[in-house]
Write an enzyme that holds these catalytic residues in place. Structure first.
Site, PDB file in Angstrom:
ATOM      1  N   LYS A 124      14.219 -30.346 -21.240  1.00  0.00           N
ATOM      2  CA  LYS A 124      14.031 -29.433 -22.681  1.00  0.00           C
ATOM      3  C   LYS A 124      14.991 -29.562 -23.578  1.00  0.00           C
ATOM      4  CE  LYS A 124      13.254 -25.872 -19.949  1.00  0.00           C
ATOM      5  NZ  LYS A 124      13.097 -24.615 -19.321  1.00  0.00           N
ATOM      6  N   THR A 127      13.599 -15.861 -28.754  1.00  0.00           N
ATOM      7  CA  THR A 127      13.183 -17.056 -27.713  1.00  0.00           C
ATOM      8  C   THR A 127      13.601 -16.223 -26.135  1.00  0.00           C
ATOM      9  OG1 THR A 127      15.330 -17.956 -28.028  1.00  0.00           O
ATOM     10  CG2 THR A 127      13.532 -18.907 -29.090  1.00  0.00           C
ATOM     11  N   GLY A 174      13.056 -15.383 -22.813  1.00  0.00           N
ATOM     12  CA  GLY A 174      11.778 -15.349 -21.790  1.00  0.00           C
ATOM     13  C   GLY A 174      11.021 -16.685 -22.166  1.00  0.00           C
ATOM     14  N   THR A 175      11.523 -17.424 -23.107  1.00  0.00           N
ATOM     15  CA  THR A 175      10.736 -18.559 -23.390  1.00  0.00           C
ATOM     16  C   THR A 175      10.730 -19.706 -22.365  1.00  0.00           C
ATOM     17  OG1 THR A 175      11.278 -18.495 -25.601  1.00  0.00           O
ATOM     18  CG2 THR A 175      10.414 -20.739 -24.972  1.00  0.00           C
ATOM     19  N   GLY A 176      12.034 -19.770 -21.517  1.00  0.00           N
ATOM     20  CA  GLY A 176      12.120 -20.572 -20.256  1.00  0.00           C
ATOM     21  C   GLY A 176      11.071 -20.409 -19.259  1.00  0.00           C
ATOM     22  N   CYS A 177      11.238 -18.967 -19.017  1.00  0.00           N
ATOM     23  CA  CYS A 177      10.582 -18.667 -18.020  1.00  0.00           C
ATOM     24  C   CYS A 177       8.997 -18.801 -18.310  1.00  0.00           C
ATOM     25  CB  CYS A 177      10.715 -16.936 -17.640  1.00  0.00           C
ATOM     26  SG  CYS A 177      12.224 -16.596 -17.633  1.00  0.00           S
TER      27      CYS A 177
END
Ligand code: PXL
Length: 264
Positions: free
Chosen positions: A177, A210, A212-215
């Site tokens: 990513k 951002t 919590g974006t990865g989760c």
């Protein structure tokens, strides 16, 4: 009576008191994308979008009981792992999952957006050796990919090389990513499945949180996999979803939250 049947997805991750990341983000994502979400807690965290005050890990024994409880009656078709914290917990998860037939998305969570350590130093080896080989997909962000490969990744071409290198090293498909790459106004992610590269690109959205974006991204991929989509389709649809929840994010007090359900 005829009822519709929902796929079951499981998240194995930490809880975030602030409701923005971790298990809370994962379950909201599962609900928004039409799958039933089960959850196994590796840790409780005392945190808000700005800081992590404390971490309390689950015992190995209690973690195993949670896994047994879910799998006995609600076997998931897809599983994601997030914050795993310690070598002991990773070992327990890997031992439990190793002979199961399911799609496994491993988000190699190491540090929170606010800068707190979510994986102990001596747990990285267990993650690489025991869990990565079981994964249907590994989803490192830029910092995690740099840490795992121990060399810099400066641009899109190096991100593409990194996905291949991680595949070679750990034997699982990789979504590298590039959201934090400085050379692009696009948020570019590169999937290498061992024989094919797919590039997913969306305009970078400035000025919102951002946390919590990865989760949310890895659970969205897991939700689509549990619905039977291919890996490439799942990543593509999840990327669309994540872009939308960031673009539509909302104010909560003096912070922001992702807009998982597209309301307001
Ligand atoms: O985004 C990584 C992450 C995963 N799991 C928990 C977190 C965070 C980030 O804050 O709190 C529990």
């Amino acid at each position: 009576m005829d009822r519709i049947s929902l796929p079951i997805a499981l998240t194995i991750a930490g809880a975030d008191t602030g409701g923005g990341a971790g298990i809370q983000a994962d379950l909201k994502t599962f609900a928004a994308l039409g799958v039933h979400g089960c959850s196994v807690l590796t840790c409780m965290t005392a945190q808000n979008p700005a800081e992590v005050l404390a971490v309390m890990p689950s015992s190995v024994d209690f973690l195993r009981h949670q896994l047994q409880a879910v799998f006995r009656e609600l076997p998931p078709s897809a599983v994601k792992t997030g914050m795993l914290y310690s070598a002991d917990l990773i070992h327990t998860v890997a031992e439990f999952l190793k002979d199961k037939s399911l799609k496994l998305v491993v988000d190699p969570v190491m540090i929170s957006t606010s800068g707190a350590k979510l994986l102990q130093d001596d747990a990285v080896q267990a993650l690489c050796r025991e869990l990565f080989p079981l994964a249907s997909l590994l989803t490192p962000n830029l910092d995690e990919a740099v840490y795992l490969l121990d060399h810099p990744i400066r641009n899109r071409s190096e991100l593409s090389d990194a996905a291949r290198e991680l595949y070679q090293r750990f034997g699982c498909p990789v979504l590298a990513k590039g959201g934090h790459l400085r050379d692009s106004v696009q948020a570019v992610d590169i999937l290498w499945d061992g024989s094919r590269e797919s590039v997913f690109s969306k305009p970078f959205i400035n000025g919102v949180s951002t946390h919590g974006t990865g989760c949310t991204f890895s659970s969205a991929i897991t939700a689509f996999l549990s619905r039977g989509l291919s890996l490439e389709e799942s990543v593509g649809q999840a990327k669309e979803y994540v872009n939308r929840v960031i673009a539509d994010s909302v104010r909560i007090g003096s912070h922001y939250a992702l807009n998982w359900f597209g309301q307001h």
